[in-house]
Scaffold this active site. Structure first.
Site, mmCIF file in Angstrom:
data_model
loop_
_atom_site.group_PDB
_atom_site.id
_atom_site.type_symbol
_atom_site.label_atom_id
_atom_site.label_comp_id
_atom_site.label_asym_id
_atom_site.label_seq_id
_atom_site.Cartn_x
_atom_site.Cartn_y
_atom_site.Cartn_z
ATOM 1 N N GLU A 1 -4.887 -5.330 10.683
ATOM 2 C CA GLU A 1 -4.348 -3.944 10.851
ATOM 3 C C GLU A 1 -4.213 -3.412 12.672
ATOM 4 O O GLU A 1 -5.068 -2.811 12.069
ATOM 5 C CB GLU A 1 -4.018 -3.325 9.992
ATOM 6 C CG GLU A 1 -3.378 -3.844 8.215
ATOM 7 C CD GLU A 1 -3.019 -2.175 7.552
ATOM 8 O OE1 GLU A 1 -1.986 -2.825 7.195
ATOM 9 O OE2 GLU A 1 -3.700 -1.201 7.582
ATOM 10 N N HIS B 1 -8.894 1.266 4.936
ATOM 11 C CA HIS B 1 -8.230 1.171 5.659
ATOM 12 C C HIS B 1 -7.935 1.811 7.049
ATOM 13 O O HIS B 1 -9.176 3.038 7.378
ATOM 14 C CB HIS B 1 -6.837 2.001 5.233
ATOM 15 C CG HIS B 1 -5.650 1.475 5.476
ATOM 16 N ND1 HIS B 1 -5.230 2.559 6.444
ATOM 17 C CD2 HIS B 1 -4.807 0.945 5.345
ATOM 18 C CE1 HIS B 1 -4.096 2.717 6.627
ATOM 19 N NE2 HIS B 1 -3.670 1.381 6.400
ATOM 20 N N SER C 1 3.687 -2.484 10.665
ATOM 21 C CA SER C 1 5.478 -2.307 10.757
ATOM 22 C C SER C 1 5.944 -3.931 10.530
ATOM 23 O O SER C 1 6.455 -4.366 10.977
ATOM 24 C CB SER C 1 5.703 -2.405 12.030
ATOM 25 O OG SER C 1 4.810 -0.943 12.007
ATOM 26 N N LYS D 1 -0.592 4.308 -0.021
ATOM 27 C CA LYS D 1 -0.606 5.666 0.423
ATOM 28 C C LYS D 1 -0.299 7.171 -0.625
ATOM 29 O O LYS D 1 -0.472 6.607 -1.875
ATOM 30 C CB LYS D 1 0.593 5.941 1.739
ATOM 31 C CG LYS D 1 0.086 4.292 2.603
ATOM 32 C CD LYS D 1 -0.411 4.489 3.753
ATOM 33 C CE LYS D 1 -0.460 3.282 4.947
ATOM 34 N NZ LYS D 1 -0.141 3.068 5.794
ATOM 35 N N GLU E 1 -6.387 4.528 8.071
ATOM 36 C CA GLU E 1 -6.702 6.082 7.592
ATOM 37 C C GLU E 1 -8.091 7.148 7.053
ATOM 38 O O GLU E 1 -8.218 7.802 7.543
ATOM 39 C CB GLU E 1 -5.221 6.268 7.159
ATOM 40 C CG GLU E 1 -3.833 5.810 7.358
ATOM 41 C CD GLU E 1 -2.979 5.727 6.953
ATOM 42 O OE1 GLU E 1 -2.917 5.282 5.726
ATOM 43 O OE2 GLU E 1 -2.022 4.557 7.816
ATOM 44 N N ASN F 1 1.175 -1.437 -0.640
ATOM 45 C CA ASN F 1 -0.106 -0.054 -0.267
ATOM 46 C C ASN F 1 0.768 1.212 -0.485
ATOM 47 O O ASN F 1 1.725 1.961 1.205
ATOM 48 C CB ASN F 1 -1.035 -0.118 0.844
ATOM 49 C CG ASN F 1 -1.764 0.928 1.045
ATOM 50 O OD1 ASN F 1 -1.556 2.171 0.729
ATOM 51 N ND2 ASN F 1 -1.998 1.391 2.296
HETATM 52 O O1 G3H Z 1 -1.447 0.176 4.447
HETATM 53 C C1 G3H Z 1 -0.871 -1.084 4.914
HETATM 54 C C2 G3H Z 1 -0.040 -0.597 7.064
HETATM 55 O O2 G3H Z 1 -1.306 0.434 6.459
HETATM 56 C C3 G3H Z 1 0.637 -0.802 7.315
HETATM 57 O O3 G3H Z 1 1.481 0.047 7.142
HETATM 58 P P1 G3H Z 1 3.607 0.144 7.777
HETATM 59 O O4 G3H Z 1 3.633 -1.286 7.057
HETATM 60 O O5 G3H Z 1 4.233 1.371 7.264
HETATM 61 O O6 G3H Z 1 2.688 -0.083 9.470
#
Ligand code: G3H
Length: 262
Positions: free
Chosen positions: A174, A104, A220, A14, A106, A12
């Site tokens: 998540e 998600h 993470s 983002k 967010e 992802n």
């Molecule tokens: O969509 C992915 C997640 O929000 C995980 O993000 P991260 O791997 O930066 O912790």
């Protein structure tokens, strides 16, 4: 029932990488994965660029016959019409998207997406032939109050309310406290929740869907912790944020089998 689930490593991005950066990144990623084909050829790798890069990614994947899946990070609950700024599932399908990330944390937090909104987007995605990557997860306050599984299971049930038949789905667990924090859940914590999510899927949609649905862990994930998650029986891959923006890291995650025995 014995079902083999193909591991899925989903990146992802983002709100990172414009379409020119996306082209360069995708080419480098495809090259890095090709280099190690024998280590990942039974693993599906998917990328989730911003909308503006989807057409460029489609062109590359088609032209170079890349073994990469791709999808979008959100979709409108509506098919078309006066919804300024929204993107229809029909448009995503026309761009060759296989997946769409929904719910998600967010989106839930920054855009106030309720379970009901997420549920309507799940139905819109399925209607347009997209596979929802349905994200669920608890905050640290939820964890303290209700334990790990209650909130993710409730979010799953709410989002799938009214969904029938044998939908093609991916669920991403998540924990909100693990996203971008550098503090991943333990593999055992991920397994506990993934198992509870699979039981809820069975209750809602039956044994076949529960056995076939891939459940990802996200939060993470890095190349040095992926193997632990992949040893768990109910964890079928990862939804990766930060580490999916680094070619070496992301391709090392896709080659997790190199580390599984270690
Ligand atoms: O969509 C992915 C997640 O929000 C995980 O993000 P991260 O791997 O930066 O912790």
């Amino acid at each position: 029932m014995v079902t083999t689930r193909t591991p899925l490593m989903a990146g992802n991005w983002k709100m990172n990488l414009d379409h020119l950066q996306a082209i360069a990144f995708t080419q480098k990623l495809a090259w890095a994965l090709k280099d190690a084909k024998h280590d990942y050829d039974d693993v599906e790798v998917a990328i989730f660029p911003p909308y503006t890069a989807l057409r460029s990614v489609q062109t590359l994947v088609d032209a170079d016959k890349l073994s990469l899946s791709y999808g979008a990070q959100d979709v409108s609950a509506h098919d078309s019409g006066a919804y300024t700024g929204e993107i229809s599932g029909a448009f995503l399908s026309a761009l060759g998207c296989k997946y769409v990330i929904l719910g998600h944390s967010e989106r839930r937090t920054l855009h106030a997406e309720s379970d009901e909104v997420v549920g309507s987007k799940v139905k819109a995605a399925l209607k347009h032939g997209l596979v929802p990557v349905l994200c669920v997860g608890e905050t640290s306050e939820d964890l303290e109050k209700f334990g790990a599984s209650a909130v993710p299971v409730a979010q799953l049930k709410a989002a799938l309310d009214g969904v029938e038949g044998t939908p093609d789905l991916v669920v991403a667990y998540e924990p909100v406290w693990a996203i971008g924090s550098g503090q991943a859940a333990t593999p055992e914590q991920a397994q506990t929740v993934a198992h509870a999510l699979r039981a809820a899927l069975e209750e809602l949609l039956g044994e076949e869907v529960a056995a076939a649905t891939r459940i990802l862990y996200g939060g993470s994930v890095k190349s040095d912790n992926i193997a632990g998650f992949m040893r768990e029986p109910d964890v079928d891959g990862a939804l990766i944020g930060g580490a999916s923006l680094k070619v070496d890291e992301f391709s090392a995650i896709a080659r997790f089998r190199q580390h599984v025995g270690s």
